[in-house]
Structures are given as C-alpha cells and as structure tokens.
Scaffold this motif. Structure first.
Motif, PDB file in Angstrom:
ATOM      1  N   ASN A 236       0.843  -1.198   0.000  1.00 43.52           N
ATOM      2  CA  ASN A 236       0.000   0.000   0.000  1.00 43.52           C
ATOM      3  C   ASN A 236       0.881   1.252   0.000  1.00 43.52           C
ATOM      4  O   ASN A 236       0.808   2.061   0.910  1.00 43.52           O
ATOM      5  N   PRO A 237       1.735   1.413  -1.023  1.00 35.85           N
ATOM      6  CA  PRO A 237       2.689   2.513  -0.965  1.00 35.85           C
ATOM      7  C   PRO A 237       2.056   3.886  -1.198  1.00 35.85           C
ATOM      8  O   PRO A 237       1.162   4.033  -2.027  1.00 35.85           O
ATOM      9  N   ALA A 238       2.524   4.867  -0.460  1.00 36.33           N
ATOM     10  CA  ALA A 238       2.171   6.269  -0.683  1.00 36.33           C
ATOM     11  C   ALA A 238       3.387   6.906  -1.358  1.00 36.33           C
ATOM     12  O   ALA A 238       4.439   7.042  -0.746  1.00 36.33           O
ATOM     13  N   VAL A 239       3.256   7.266  -2.605  1.00 35.29           N
ATOM     14  CA  VAL A 239       4.363   7.849  -3.358  1.00 35.29           C
ATOM     15  C   VAL A 239       4.706   9.208  -2.733  1.00 35.29           C
ATOM     16  O   VAL A 239       3.807  10.019  -2.493  1.00 35.29           O
ATOM     17  N   PRO A 240       5.982   9.460  -2.464  1.00 37.32           N
ATOM     18  CA  PRO A 240       6.344  10.762  -1.877  1.00 37.32           C
ATOM     19  C   PRO A 240       6.095  11.893  -2.877  1.00 37.32           C
ATOM     20  O   PRO A 240       6.238  11.712  -4.086  1.00 37.32           O
TER      21      PRO A 240
ATOM     22  N   SER B 212       5.305   4.043 -17.074  1.00 48.14           N
ATOM     23  CA  SER B 212       4.561   2.848 -17.464  1.00 48.14           C
ATOM     24  C   SER B 212       5.102   1.615 -16.738  1.00 48.14           C
ATOM     25  O   SER B 212       6.299   1.365 -16.737  1.00 48.14           O
ATOM     26  N   GLY B 213       4.229   0.877 -16.093  1.00 46.06           N
ATOM     27  CA  GLY B 213       4.611  -0.355 -15.407  1.00 46.06           C
ATOM     28  C   GLY B 213       5.392  -0.147 -14.128  1.00 46.06           C
ATOM     29  O   GLY B 213       6.015  -1.089 -13.628  1.00 46.06           O
ATOM     30  N   ALA B 214       5.367   1.044 -13.569  1.00 41.65           N
ATOM     31  CA  ALA B 214       6.160   1.336 -12.369  1.00 41.65           C
ATOM     32  C   ALA B 214       5.816   0.430 -11.190  1.00 41.65           C
ATOM     33  O   ALA B 214       6.655   0.157 -10.348  1.00 41.65           O
ATOM     34  N   PHE B 215       4.589  -0.057 -11.136  1.00 42.10           N
ATOM     35  CA  PHE B 215       4.154  -0.910 -10.023  1.00 42.10           C
ATOM     36  C   PHE B 215       3.777  -2.311 -10.511  1.00 42.10           C
ATOM     37  O   PHE B 215       3.098  -3.053  -9.817  1.00 42.10           O
ATOM     38  N   SER B 216       4.235  -2.695 -11.687  1.00 40.77           N
ATOM     39  CA  SER B 216       3.798  -3.962 -12.283  1.00 40.77           C
ATOM     40  C   SER B 216       4.517  -5.201 -11.765  1.00 40.77           C
ATOM     41  O   SER B 216       4.029  -6.307 -11.919  1.00 40.77           O
ATOM     42  N   GLU B 217       5.671  -5.044 -11.116  1.00 39.86           N
ATOM     43  CA  GLU B 217       6.431  -6.213 -10.681  1.00 39.86           C
ATOM     44  C   GLU B 217       6.190  -6.599  -9.231  1.00 39.86           C
ATOM     45  O   GLU B 217       6.867  -7.461  -8.702  1.00 39.86           O
ATOM     46  N   ILE B 218       5.237  -5.953  -8.585  1.00 38.73           N
ATOM     47  CA  ILE B 218       4.911  -6.282  -7.208  1.00 38.73           C
ATOM     48  C   ILE B 218       3.391  -6.203  -7.074  1.00 38.73           C
ATOM     49  O   ILE B 218       2.743  -5.410  -7.749  1.00 38.73           O
ATOM     50  N   SER B 219       2.857  -7.039  -6.224  1.00 41.66           N
ATOM     51  CA  SER B 219       1.420  -7.027  -5.987  1.00 41.66           C
ATOM     52  C   SER B 219       1.099  -5.910  -5.007  1.00 41.66           C
ATOM     53  O   SER B 219       1.561  -5.915  -3.874  1.00 41.66           O
ATOM     54  N   VAL B 220       0.342  -4.918  -5.477  1.00 39.43           N
ATOM     55  CA  VAL B 220      -0.058  -3.824  -4.611  1.00 39.43           C
ATOM     56  C   VAL B 220      -1.577  -3.782  -4.521  1.00 39.43           C
ATOM     57  O   VAL B 220      -2.277  -4.147  -5.462  1.00 39.43           O
ATOM     58  N   GLU B 221      -2.075  -3.361  -3.372  1.00 38.57           N
ATOM     59  CA  GLU B 221      -3.518  -3.217  -3.185  1.00 38.57           C
ATOM     60  C   GLU B 221      -3.966  -1.795  -3.469  1.00 38.57           C
ATOM     61  O   GLU B 221      -5.045  -1.566  -3.977  1.00 38.57           O
ATOM     62  N   LEU B 222      -3.125  -0.834  -3.089  1.00 41.62           N
ATOM     63  CA  LEU B 222      -3.490   0.572  -3.173  1.00 41.62           C
ATOM     64  C   LEU B 222      -2.215   1.379  -3.326  1.00 41.62           C
ATOM     65  O   LEU B 222      -1.236   1.123  -2.634  1.00 41.62           O
ATOM     66  N   VAL B 223      -2.216   2.329  -4.255  1.00 39.64           N
ATOM     67  CA  VAL B 223      -1.092   3.243  -4.409  1.00 39.64           C
ATOM     68  C   VAL B 223      -1.635   4.650  -4.231  1.00 39.64           C
ATOM     69  O   VAL B 223      -2.561   5.055  -4.924  1.00 39.64           O
TER      70      VAL B 223
END
Length: 183
Positions: A145-149, A162-173
């Motif tokens: 559940n990362p909060a981008v700084p 593009s694809g910045a969060f594609s290699e990890i399973s995230v629920e919420l950004v």
C-alpha cells in the motif's frame, strides 16, 4: 532491556503471530516509570525504515497495534519500545516475534477504507530526474500500500512511468497531488 511477556487483547500470552492475521494488538507490562506513552518501532528483514506506532499507556501497561503490512509476510517482527523525553529518545525494550507462514486465506479481503497507505522513500524507487522533476520508473519497495512521496531529492514527483508498479502485488497506491502524468 527487560524480560517481556506479550499478551493479546484477551490476556493470552503471545509468542508468535500467524501470517495473514490482521488487526492484532499487544499489551506488555514493564516495571518502569513512563513519563508518557512510548513509541513502538516495528520492522522485519525487508523493512527499509521502521513503522512507528504510538502506544496507549495504562499504569505500567502499554498497548499497541501491530501493523497489518508486517503480518502479510512470514518474517519475524522486531519491535522496539522507544521512550522519548523532550529532547532525547532511547530504546528501553525489544521483542522479536516469529510469523508462522501460511497461504493467504481465500476469504482474506480488506475493505478499501481499511487500507492505509504506508509512507515510502526515495530508496523504494528507481527514478529519473529531468527538467527539475522526478519520474518514477519502478517501485522496488516492500509495502503493498505505498504512498508515493510528493518530493524526491527536493524535486516534485511529476510522472509515474509505465509499469512502475507492475512487478509487485499492490492493493493501493497513493499518488501525490503534484503528479501530472501516469503513463
């Protein structure tokens, strides 16, 4: 440091957690004079920084919530009880509790309102800088559940690649207001 017994909300002794448990609390009693409720610092072997939680003080007993994010991973959780007095801070106790691995339950769901974004840091990203702005290329952190700084290296984060969060399973950004483009 102290010899510590951890208790759950029912007063039962805790000596480990089970992966995918959630909303767990711990109470500990220390023969110690607290000026105020201590901070609790949590981490595991994949943490880049500790997750800080404020405890609730009741006489010599302190109670605190265990971050759900750490219970999603089968790594021991290390806990430091951190006393702060106006200027100085110090760890007065430490606890290490193993997390027994298990498969994610099929009914393990979180309501989106239960999910809390977790702060992330420049070291959690591969990024580039161009025209005094930051572009996030890839998320390499551990939070689901990362909060981008809003800023990295004192520059505004303006673009998520593009694809910045594609290699990890995230629920919420959580995306900061300054981002103007998501590729």
């Amino acid at each position: 440091m102290f010899d510590i017994t951890c208790l759950d909300k029912n007063g039962n002794k805790i000596n480990r957690f089970t992966q995918w448990d959630k909303n767990q609390t711990i109470s500990i009693e220390l023969d110690y004079e607290w000026a105020e409720a201590p901070e609790i610092h949590f981490f595991n072997k994949r943490s880049k920084e500790a997750i800080v939680v404020k405890s609730i003080l009741n006489n010599n007993s302190i109670t605190f919530a265990v971050p759900n994010a750490l219970l999603r991973e089968a790594f021991p959780i290390i806990i430091y009880v951190y006393e702060i007095d106006n200027i100085f801070g110090r760890s007065v106790a430490s606890i290490k509790l193993p997390v027994t691995p298990r498969l994610v339950p099929s009914n393990y769901k979180q309501n989106i309102t239960e999910i809390q974004p977790e702060p992330t840091f420049a070291s959690d990203y591969e990024y580039s800088i161009s025209d005094n702005a930051v572009t996030i290329k890839k998320y390499i952190g551990t939070s689901i559940n990362p909060a981008v700084p809003a800023k990295i290296e004192d520059l505004q984060v303006k673009k998520i690649g593009s694809g910045a969060f594609s290699e990890i399973s995230v629920e919420l950004v959580q995306i900061p207001e300054g981002v103007t483009e998501i590729a």
